[in-house]
Design a protein around this motif. Structure first.
Motif, short mmCIF file in Angstrom:
data_model
loop_
_atom_site.label_atom_id
_atom_site.label_comp_id
_atom_site.label_asym_id
_atom_site.label_seq_id
_atom_site.Cartn_x
_atom_site.Cartn_y
_atom_site.Cartn_z
N UNK A 4 0.81 -1.22 0.00
CA UNK A 4 0.00 0.00 0.00
C UNK A 4 0.84 1.28 0.00
N UNK A 5 1.96 1.25 0.70
CA UNK A 5 2.81 2.43 0.74
C UNK A 5 3.38 2.72 -0.65
N UNK A 6 3.83 1.68 -1.33
CA UNK A 6 4.35 1.81 -2.68
C UNK A 6 3.27 2.36 -3.62
N UNK A 7 2.08 1.78 -3.53
CA UNK A 7 0.97 2.20 -4.39
C UNK A 7 0.65 3.68 -4.15
N UNK A 35 2.66 -5.39 -6.87
CA UNK A 35 2.02 -4.41 -5.98
C UNK A 35 0.98 -5.08 -5.08
N UNK A 36 0.28 -6.05 -5.63
CA UNK A 36 -0.78 -6.74 -4.89
C UNK A 36 -0.20 -7.75 -3.89
N UNK A 37 1.10 -8.00 -3.98
CA UNK A 37 1.74 -8.94 -3.06
C UNK A 37 1.65 -10.39 -3.50
N UNK A 38 1.20 -10.62 -4.73
CA UNK A 38 1.09 -11.99 -5.23
C UNK A 38 2.44 -12.52 -5.71
N UNK A 58 13.83 3.03 1.77
CA UNK A 58 13.13 2.85 3.04
C UNK A 58 11.71 3.42 3.01
N UNK A 59 11.46 4.40 2.15
CA UNK A 59 10.13 5.01 2.09
C UNK A 59 9.07 4.08 1.52
#
Length: 100
Positions: A4-7, A35-38, A58-59
């Motif tokens: 979510x942070x990346x998105x 992005x979805x973690x799949x 790190x961000x």
């Protein structure tokens, strides 16, 4: 786990998934799965994405970066060791065939 942070940061920079995918030289679908973690984002990809978004790694990478980096390095080392073994076998076979 959804990144979510990346998105959020990607969207705030008005960069599309297709833009990131093109930059990483993968399909938009493959990037969406990351992005979805799949699909796991590799340390190399995290670094490239951070560079594209013009932010510190790190961000966007909320996981322990050292663990991610060390794991991917360990995987790379294992892969390279296997490759070396195969090449050594190939060289040995080639050398023994040339002797006969």
């Amino acid at each position: 786990m959804k990144n979510t942070k990346l998105i959020s940061i990607r969207k705030s920079k008005k960069i599309s998934q297709a833009d990131v995918a093109t930059y990483l030289k993968i399909s938009q679908t493959q990037y969406q799965k990351r992005e979805a973690g799949k699909i796991k984002i590799t340390a190399y990809e995290w670094e490239k994405i951070a560079k594209l978004l013009d932010i510190d790694l790190d961000e966007i990478n909320v996981k322990n970066n050292h663990t991610v980096h060390e794991k991917s390095l360990a995987e790379e080392v294992l892969f390279l060791k296997e490759r070396i073994k195969k090449l050594e076998l190939k060289i040995n076979l080639s050398t023994s065939n040339n002797m006969h």
